[in-house]
Design an enzyme around this catalytic site. Structure first.
Site, mmCIF file in Angstrom:
data_model
loop_
_atom_site.group_PDB
_atom_site.id
_atom_site.type_symbol
_atom_site.label_atom_id
_atom_site.label_comp_id
_atom_site.label_asym_id
_atom_site.label_seq_id
_atom_site.Cartn_x
_atom_site.Cartn_y
_atom_site.Cartn_z
ATOM 1 N N GLY A 158 -2.249 9.095 -9.110
ATOM 2 C CA GLY A 158 -2.126 10.600 -8.321
ATOM 3 C C GLY A 158 -1.476 10.044 -7.152
ATOM 4 O O GLY A 158 0.128 10.001 -7.575
ATOM 5 N N ARG A 159 -0.924 10.814 -6.167
ATOM 6 C CA ARG A 159 0.099 10.989 -5.194
ATOM 7 C C ARG A 159 0.961 9.536 -4.974
ATOM 8 O O ARG A 159 2.377 9.499 -5.105
ATOM 9 C CB ARG A 159 -0.263 11.816 -3.702
ATOM 10 C CG ARG A 159 -0.426 13.432 -4.067
ATOM 11 C CD ARG A 159 -1.009 12.912 -2.852
ATOM 12 N NE ARG A 159 -2.418 13.205 -2.325
ATOM 13 C CZ ARG A 159 -3.648 13.700 -2.143
ATOM 14 N NH1 ARG A 159 -3.710 14.984 -2.270
ATOM 15 N NH2 ARG A 159 -4.065 13.310 -1.854
ATOM 16 N N ILE A 160 0.714 8.594 -4.535
ATOM 17 C CA ILE A 160 1.123 7.087 -3.928
ATOM 18 C C ILE A 160 1.155 6.979 -4.909
ATOM 19 O O ILE A 160 2.966 6.890 -5.381
ATOM 20 C CB ILE A 160 -0.096 6.954 -3.430
ATOM 21 C CG1 ILE A 160 0.347 7.294 -2.414
ATOM 22 C CG2 ILE A 160 1.551 5.436 -2.869
ATOM 23 C CD1 ILE A 160 -0.721 6.810 -1.090
ATOM 24 N N ARG A 240 -6.266 -0.320 -1.132
ATOM 25 C CA ARG A 240 -8.019 -0.458 -0.380
ATOM 26 C C ARG A 240 -7.820 -2.071 -0.759
ATOM 27 O O ARG A 240 -8.270 -2.480 -1.355
ATOM 28 C CB ARG A 240 -8.933 0.647 -0.551
ATOM 29 C CG ARG A 240 -9.272 1.690 0.261
ATOM 30 C CD ARG A 240 -8.819 1.052 1.888
ATOM 31 N NE ARG A 240 -9.287 2.736 2.555
ATOM 32 C CZ ARG A 240 -7.947 3.419 2.616
ATOM 33 N NH1 ARG A 240 -6.949 2.744 2.300
ATOM 34 N NH2 ARG A 240 -8.518 4.884 3.295
ATOM 35 N N GLU A 269 -10.910 -6.376 5.590
ATOM 36 C CA GLU A 269 -10.074 -6.523 6.252
ATOM 37 C C GLU A 269 -10.767 -6.788 8.377
ATOM 38 O O GLU A 269 -11.849 -5.490 8.198
ATOM 39 C CB GLU A 269 -9.731 -5.690 6.000
ATOM 40 C CG GLU A 269 -8.059 -5.037 6.686
ATOM 41 C CD GLU A 269 -7.566 -3.356 5.849
ATOM 42 O OE1 GLU A 269 -7.299 -3.660 4.811
ATOM 43 O OE2 GLU A 269 -7.298 -2.528 6.589
ATOM 44 N N HIS A 287 -2.028 -3.942 6.874
ATOM 45 C CA HIS A 287 -1.955 -2.681 6.639
ATOM 46 C C HIS A 287 -1.178 -1.841 6.787
ATOM 47 O O HIS A 287 -1.249 -0.902 7.955
ATOM 48 C CB HIS A 287 -3.619 -2.117 6.873
ATOM 49 C CG HIS A 287 -4.412 -1.036 6.447
ATOM 50 N ND1 HIS A 287 -5.307 -0.991 5.523
ATOM 51 C CD2 HIS A 287 -3.527 0.401 5.307
ATOM 52 C CE1 HIS A 287 -5.526 0.197 4.891
ATOM 53 N NE2 HIS A 287 -4.453 0.969 4.378
ATOM 54 N N GLY A 289 1.148 0.515 5.476
ATOM 55 C CA GLY A 289 1.660 1.545 4.462
ATOM 56 C C GLY A 289 1.724 2.300 5.139
ATOM 57 O O GLY A 289 2.998 3.402 4.522
HETATM 58 C C1 DGY Z 1 -4.726 5.435 4.819
HETATM 59 O O1 DGY Z 1 -4.095 6.817 4.839
HETATM 60 O O2 DGY Z 1 -5.065 5.466 3.683
HETATM 61 C C2 DGY Z 1 -4.162 4.152 4.781
HETATM 62 O O3 DGY Z 1 -4.778 3.509 4.391
HETATM 63 C C3 DGY Z 1 -3.816 4.426 6.643
HETATM 64 O O4 DGY Z 1 -2.757 5.509 6.309
#
Ligand code: DGY
Length: 321
Positions: A158-160, A240, A269, A287, A289
């Protein structure tokens, strides 16, 4: 008409509060960095028209009951929304929004921070130097994985996932990916090949996870998948935590069935699976990101714009339901 009451469940960068106050909303900000307790949330939510929520808050029927019929929108301060019971929100006509796109680059950069730090054992080296135990250069010290020419396996494009793949260009990596859809951008720009998961796990030197958490992706990487990876490979998770069976991961690392892991997210988490911190070959981040100043400012602005759109009867810019 009384001002709309909006609950923001954590201290956030300024735009959200400013935008909402300028629009005449009454903002109730949980002015702390630690998550509020469930009791605190239930106490503060009655009568709200909107909420800006964090990924650590469970938005379920009980919380919606406590909020009451005034609640019209839940704007999650995240791209992921696995903390929200979408079906119940939908049934009650509560709109849900998220913050896509603005955090893609920050999260892809962080994935690369973990890839590099884990592959080159940077944190292990840092610990040695800080402990005053470094006795000087040695040919066999902290030998790591050479990324140039290695194979990057993206689970999710996907995007990331795509942004992570595109960043591999500078390392001249061979890119494999698993996704329900072909990704033209990855295929054209880095000559990535779409494969099935078993093939990716067998071939990749770096396995990087970029799937949302759903019932289908929970424990997508467990003991059999870890066993299928190369013993020299590393596993990176910025998606996740529950996508990985962490007990199986600890076991695999202990037995050196894979070489290392770089994690930004955790199955339970913020609690860590016992044994994880004892392993020198893991890099553990809290966490982070999307954690750049610019990105968090944009996320803040977006959440407020989504809330206002719903309250003003417009379609929100980033609807989930
Ligand atoms: C998200 O946006 O889902 C990240 O885990 C936190 O920014």
């Amino acid at each position: 008409m009384a001002a709309h009451k909006i609950l923001i469940t954590r201290r956030v960068p300024p735009p959200a509060v400013e935008v909402l106050k300028n629009a005449g909303c009454a903002v109730d900000l949980v002015d702390q960095d630690d998550p509020p307790s469930r009791e605190e949330l239930l106490r503060r939510v009655p009568g709200v028209a909107g909420m800006i929520t964090m990924l650590s808050e469970r938005i379920d029927a009980a919380l919606l009951d406590a909020a009451g019929p005034s609640l019209r929108v839940v704007a999650n301060f995240a791209v992921g929304f696995d903390n929200i019971d979408l079906e119940t929100c939908k049934q009650r006509g509560v709109r849900v929004t998220n913050t896509p796109d603005v955090l893609t680059d920050a999260t892809a950069d962080l994935a690369w921070t973990l890839i590099l730090a884990t592959a080159r054992r940077a944190v292990e080296g840092d610990r040695l130097v800080r402990a005053g135990k470094w006795t000087g250069w040695a040919p066999m010290q902290f030998l790591g994985l050479q990324l140039s020419g290695a194979t990057l396996g993206l689970v999710g494009a996907g995007r990331i996932g795509t942004a992570v793949g595109l960043r591999s260009l500078g390392f001249n990596m061979h890119v494999l990916y698993v996704d329900g859809q072909p990704c033209a951008e990855l295929e054209q720009r880095v000559h990535a090949q779409r494969v099935v998961l078993p093939e990716l796990l067998q071939a990749a030197d770096v396995v990087s996870l970029h799937v949302p958490l759903t019932p289908q992706t929970r424990h997508l990487i467990g003991a059999p998948q870890l066993a299928a990876m190369k013993p020299t490979a590393i596993l990176i998770n910025t998606s996740r935590g529950p996508v990985v069976d962490e007990a199986a991961l600890v076991e695999a690392l202990r037995e050196r069935r894979i070489a290392g892991a770089g994690f930004d997210v955790y199955e339970h988490e913020p609690r860590l699976t016992p044994g994880l911190t004892d392993l020198p070959s893991v890099v553990l981040l809290p966490h982070l990101g999307s954690g750049t100043t610019a990105t968090r400012q944009k996320m803040s602005q977006m959440t407020a714009e989504n809330v206002l759109a719903v309250l003003q009867g417009r379609e929100p810019p980033n609807p989930v339901v």
